[in-house]
Design a protein around this motif. Structure first.
Motif, short mmCIF file in Angstrom:
data_model
loop_
_atom_site.label_atom_id
_atom_site.label_comp_id
_atom_site.label_asym_id
_atom_site.label_seq_id
_atom_site.Cartn_x
_atom_site.Cartn_y
_atom_site.Cartn_z
N THR A 49 5.23 0.43 -7.65
CA THR A 49 4.46 1.56 -7.14
C THR A 49 5.30 2.79 -6.84
O THR A 49 4.78 3.90 -6.81
N GLU A 78 1.94 8.05 -9.82
CA GLU A 78 2.62 7.70 -8.57
C GLU A 78 4.08 7.38 -8.86
O GLU A 78 4.46 7.11 -10.00
N GLY A 79 4.91 7.41 -7.81
CA GLY A 79 6.32 7.08 -7.96
C GLY A 79 7.13 8.18 -8.60
O GLY A 79 8.14 7.91 -9.26
N LEU A 95 4.29 5.15 -12.26
CA LEU A 95 3.11 4.30 -12.29
C LEU A 95 1.90 5.20 -12.55
O LEU A 95 1.65 6.14 -11.81
N ASP A 148 0.84 -1.19 0.00
CA ASP A 148 0.00 0.00 0.00
C ASP A 148 0.88 1.25 0.00
O ASP A 148 2.08 1.17 -0.31
N SER A 149 0.32 2.36 0.35
CA SER A 149 1.06 3.63 0.28
C SER A 149 2.22 3.70 1.26
O SER A 149 3.08 4.59 1.15
N LEU A 187 0.17 -2.85 -15.36
CA LEU A 187 0.42 -3.15 -13.95
C LEU A 187 0.02 -4.59 -13.62
O LEU A 187 0.65 -5.24 -12.80
N ARG A 212 -1.99 5.25 -12.63
CA ARG A 212 -3.20 4.57 -12.20
C ARG A 212 -4.34 4.92 -13.16
O ARG A 212 -4.66 6.10 -13.35
N ARG A 247 1.27 -8.35 -11.00
CA ARG A 247 0.42 -8.74 -9.89
C ARG A 247 0.23 -10.24 -9.84
O ARG A 247 0.24 -10.92 -10.87
N GLN A 266 9.94 1.05 -4.14
CA GLN A 266 9.24 -0.19 -4.49
C GLN A 266 8.88 -0.24 -5.96
O GLN A 266 8.43 0.75 -6.55
#
Length: 476
Positions: free
Chosen positions: A262, A401-402, A410, A235-236, A436, A412, A440, A259
């Motif tokens: 993310t 993000e990132g 990233l 997560d964040s 993404l 979203r 996963r 990471q």
């Protein structure tokens, strides 16, 4: 109009027997590569002799009707190849050793060939900036000074010279206190993971927890050697240590500094929880120090290894600073694993080739590597900013993000978008982007991974504009 560069350092606007640069012969795209190659050819065939002074970038850009940045970038590339030198206050000249540096291979073309996909997915640096001339000089020094012992069979743990250089480098850059005798040189991060997984299996540890989402390449390596992988949500704040504690795993692979994919940093409280888990479980934290070198908008994050050296295996490489092709990485393991890892390395292939290790040690000891890294940070920050601006312009409704570090972003996507299908449609349009979902194990929100390191801003903008049209994030 032709621009003439004369060996005596002057230039004029008429053609003659020296060097005619005709901008009409340049392709509409790839003018930087065209100018770089024109100048490279003139230097290597002797048309431009050592000591020849080139026009100022602003002047040459005006005469060729190209952007000044095109000339600056061409000069920079040739400087990194050792063909040009910049003298403070004295302009840019052909290097005195240009003839001996001319045997260096040319950089990759500025644009992909028609059959190639434009890859905006790879989290790699600008490989055209590899310090070719500096590496060549380091290899020459090594060949001049290497002892008979250094040219013999190397220690499977790695050459003492490189391990000493790495120990100093890691102390300065990552806050790690480890002597040369604790460092094991590996074939990159992949080689370190493979080696570690085999030793863990020999000791009866046949499963490992991994981040989800996480790097698909690392997951596949561990899946090859071990029986069970436990996906742990990210997560964040990074890895969910509470979820980790609910598994039976005794080892976990994390990327705490940045990471993948993310881009989050493992939060301080999570770091403490993770080390407490390792101590209570008698477990092992495998720290992949991914992208720790590239920080733009935040302070450095100290390596996890420094806080618990007997519970953390630290692995890393310089693939994102120099080039993945070098296949040089390292590992620092707890005392009870070290000897088994060295024996396994010896039994596998006797260790890594010694000469590249010695050349890398030379680059570290001379300060060349740190200067090169500073240059790359500036270049990659500019490309990061261009990618962020283009995503905000063309991928409306998407979240980024990132941003603060690394070589990728990233994106979203809205919940209704199928990231795998969008990536497939992008491939049909001529460029590669990673969904993404490919990283996963458990289902999750869609996203795209955008690698900006290898691409100049105009190329990034064009690709992201096309991506926006494909995904209908912006009007066609």
């Amino acid at each position: 109009m032709d621009c003439l560069i004369e060996p005596n350092g002057s230039y004029q606007m008429i053609g003659s027997d020296f060097l005619n640069l005709d901008p009409a012969t340049a392709p509409p795209r790839g003018r930087t590569a065209w100018l770089t190659q024109q100048l490279r050819t003139a230097i290597t065939d002797g048309t431009l002799a050592p000591g020849t002074r080139l026009p100022a970038s602003r002047v040459l850009a005006g005469e060729l009707s190209v952007a000044r940045g095109t000339v600056v970038e061409a000069y920079r590339r040739l400087g990194e190849e050792g063909l040009l030198v910049t003298n403070h206050g004295g302009g840019t000249e052909v290097a005195a050793l240009a003839a001996t540096s001319a045997s260096l291979p040319n950089p990759e073309p500025d644009e992909p060939t028609p059959k190639e996909l434009l890859n905006i997915s790879a989290g790699v640096p600008d490989l055209s900036g590899f310090p070719r001339a500096a590496w060549l000089r380091a290899e020459r020094r090594v060949l001049t000074t290497a002892t008979a012992a250094e040219l013999g069979y190397a220690d499977p743990q790695g050459t003492p010279r490189l391990r000493t250089a790495l120990a100093n480098w890691l102390a300065r850059s990552r806050g790690i206190t480890a002597g040369p005798e604790q460092i094991i040189v590996t074939a990159g991060v992949t080689g370190a993971l493979s080696l570690l997984a085999q030793v863990l299996r020999d000791q009866g540890i046949t499963d490992c927890a991994i981040e989800d989402p996480g790097a698909d390449g690392n997951r596949r390596i561990l899946d090859y050697w071990l029986d069970t992988l436990h996906p742990i949500p990210v997560d964040s704040a990074g890895l969910d240590v509470t979820a980790l504690a609910r598994t039976d795993a005794r080892a976990v692979l994390v990327t705490p500094a940045h990471q993948f994919p993310t881009g989050v940093v493992l939060a301080p409280d999570r770091r403490r929880e993770l080390l407490a888990w390792a101590e209570a479980r008698g477990g092992l934290v495998v720290e992949d120090d991914y992208d720790s070198e590239y920080r733009y908008d935040r302070t450095p994050v100290r390596a996890l290894h420094a806080a618990a050296p007997e519970r953390v295996v630290h692995i890393s490489s310089l693939s994102k600073v120099l080039a993945p092709a070098l296949r040089i990485g390292w590992m620092i393991a707890p005392t009870d694993l070290h000897d088994d890892l060295v024996r396994k390395r010896w039994a596998t292939d006797l260790g890594s080739p010694a000469l590249p290790q010695l050349a890398l040690a030379d680059l570290i000891d001379s300060g060349t590597l740190e200067r090169h890294l500073r240059s790359l940070r500036l270049r990659h920050r500019e490309r990061r900013d261009a990618a962020v601006a283009a995503i905000r312009r063309y991928l409306l409704g998407c979240r980024i993000e990132g941003v603060a570090a690394g070589l990728h972003l990233l994106v979203r996507l809205p919940e209704h978008v199928d990231d795998t299908m969008l990536a497939a449609r992008a491939e049909e349009a001529g460029f590669a982007v990673q969904p993404l979902s490919a990283h996963r194990i458990s289902p999750g929100p869609p996203g795209l991974i955008i690698g900006y390191g290898p691409h100049p801003p105009p190329r990034l903008e064009a690709a992201l504009q096309t991506l926006g049209a494909i995904g209908r994030f912006t009007p066609a």
